[in-house]
Design a protein around this motif. Sequence first.
Motif, PDB file in Angstrom:
ATOM      1  N   THR A   1     -10.082  -3.293   9.600  1.00 26.12           N
ATOM      2  CA  THR A   1     -11.011  -2.164   9.654  1.00 26.12           C
ATOM      3  C   THR A   1     -10.349  -0.970   8.976  1.00 26.12           C
ATOM      4  O   THR A   1      -9.130  -0.940   8.799  1.00 26.12           O
ATOM      5  N   SER A   2     -11.159   0.010   8.604  1.00 21.85           N
ATOM      6  CA  SER A   2     -10.644   1.188   7.906  1.00 21.85           C
ATOM      7  C   SER A   2     -11.055   2.468   8.627  1.00 21.85           C
ATOM      8  O   SER A   2     -12.129   2.540   9.224  1.00 21.85           O
ATOM      9  N   GLU A   3     -10.160   3.454   8.531  1.00 22.18           N
ATOM     10  CA  GLU A   3     -10.478   4.776   9.088  1.00 22.18           C
ATOM     11  C   GLU A   3     -11.401   5.556   8.154  1.00 22.18           C
ATOM     12  O   GLU A   3     -11.972   6.574   8.538  1.00 22.18           O
ATOM     13  N   HIS A   4     -11.517   5.082   6.924  1.00 22.22           N
ATOM     14  CA  HIS A   4     -12.276   5.810   5.903  1.00 22.22           C
ATOM     15  C   HIS A   4     -13.644   5.177   5.676  1.00 22.22           C
ATOM     16  O   HIS A   4     -13.848   3.988   5.933  1.00 22.22           O
ATOM     17  N   THR A   5     -14.557   5.984   5.188  1.00 24.78           N
ATOM     18  CA  THR A   5     -15.873   5.482   4.797  1.00 24.78           C
ATOM     19  C   THR A   5     -15.942   5.470   3.270  1.00 24.78           C
ATOM     20  O   THR A   5     -15.990   6.523   2.632  1.00 24.78           O
ATOM     21  N   TYR A   6     -15.883   4.288   2.714  1.00 21.85           N
ATOM     22  CA  TYR A   6     -15.940   4.150   1.261  1.00 21.85           C
ATOM     23  C   TYR A   6     -17.366   3.824   0.840  1.00 21.85           C
ATOM     24  O   TYR A   6     -17.988   2.894   1.371  1.00 21.85           O
ATOM     25  N   GLY A   7     -17.864   4.561  -0.139  1.00 27.02           N
ATOM     26  CA  GLY A   7     -19.231   4.356  -0.595  1.00 27.02           C
ATOM     27  C   GLY A   7     -19.456   3.022  -1.287  1.00 27.02           C
ATOM     28  O   GLY A   7     -20.589   2.548  -1.384  1.00 27.02           O
ATOM     29  N   PHE A   8     -18.394   2.397  -1.751  1.00 25.12           N
ATOM     30  CA  PHE A   8     -18.548   1.137  -2.494  1.00 25.12           C
ATOM     31  C   PHE A   8     -18.504  -0.098  -1.587  1.00 25.12           C
ATOM     32  O   PHE A   8     -18.742  -1.215  -2.057  1.00 25.12           O
ATOM     33  N   ILE A   9     -18.180   0.059  -0.305  1.00 23.84           N
ATOM     34  CA  ILE A   9     -18.164  -1.099   0.592  1.00 23.84           C
ATOM     35  C   ILE A   9     -19.603  -1.596   0.764  1.00 23.84           C
ATOM     36  O   ILE A   9     -20.528  -0.828   1.013  1.00 23.84           O
ATOM     37  N   GLY A  10     -19.774  -2.887   0.641  1.00 24.82           N
ATOM     38  CA  GLY A  10     -21.114  -3.467   0.672  1.00 24.82           C
ATOM     39  C   GLY A  10     -21.659  -3.700  -0.721  1.00 24.82           C
ATOM     40  O   GLY A  10     -22.648  -4.419  -0.895  1.00 24.82           O
TER      41      GLY A  10
END
Length: 359
Positions: free
Chosen positions: A174-183
């Motif tokens: 899991t990541s602490e960050h929200t990446y716009g490219f995930i998915g």
Amino acid sequence: MKKKILIDAERLKYPKSGIANVCVSLIKGLDEKPSDFEYTFYGPKKNIPQTKKNFNIINWKFWQKKFSINTQSFSLIHTAHQLSKYFHIVKKGQKKVVTLHDLNFLHDGSSEQKVKKYTKLVQKNIGNADAIVCISEFVKEDFLKNRKLFTLKNNVKVKVIYNGLVFPVTTEFTSEHTYGFIGKKYILNIGVLFPKKNQEVLLDLISKNDRHLVLVTSSAKSAYKERFLEKIKILGLEGKVHILENINNNEKYFLLQHCESYCHPSLAEGFGIPPVEAMYFGKPVFLSKLTSLPEIGGDLAFYFDDFSVEHMQQVYAYGMQTYGSRTTEYALQLKQRAIKFGYLEMAGAYEKLYSELLN
């Protein structure tokens, strides 16, 4: 009484570097197996991992280049890379091992002055070595071709020991960050933005398809990085290229877990740690055919014969179709291949070499 071995892990000053990762793997591997030797590691104490055996540590200090430490009590010294500025002098009766990662400075267009400087430094390290360990068959072949540049001991051993990795115990992160490219479908590349890494051809690749490109790199500035950023603008790829700097291992593994593929179009590699990590996660790997990379990927990777947009598009489409037709089986085979490059295998091979030299 156990014979004492000193291992130069000074590169742990740069804990995110490839050589530092190899040093950590070697320390961990030697810690987990029974041994006839007493080990001491030289490097910055804060970056040397905790061990069960409580290995001896000589803490690195900047002035030790000028005033070297006393190595009289050691039976063998292992220098972890060919450009080390430490332990050039061997005492009577001591054995010496040097790990040779590459001779890239002979091939990357370096200035004559730089070639002379690095050749001289490599000579200082390997000239009195009893064994030179090359990290791939390619590096060994390159070294033997250029052996005439160096003066070596008559009976020096030259052998291959592949770098070993410490793999995570899981492939779910899991990541602490929200990446716009995930998915979204994204291609991952890990490495310093540098001409020999050749990342700019990946911009051409994604300019002709709908993939995003995620680069995990350092924050180091360079002319190549500026050129790379300019090319992103020229191709209008600002929304599709994501550069992540100085991330930790957890974030790196998270990105490996979610990427569609891993691409490594490097022009020169002594080994190639990131492709092995990607294979461990069961991801399709696209590599250049140059230097050591075919040894890493074997017949499971897909290879770029050249870097024209059309050819890379064809290879990528074929590779993803092939991988997609039997994903579960392919991913398992990739992981099994990666495990062959493990830290215990590397540590065992080095300890066998130490024994050969000392017994």
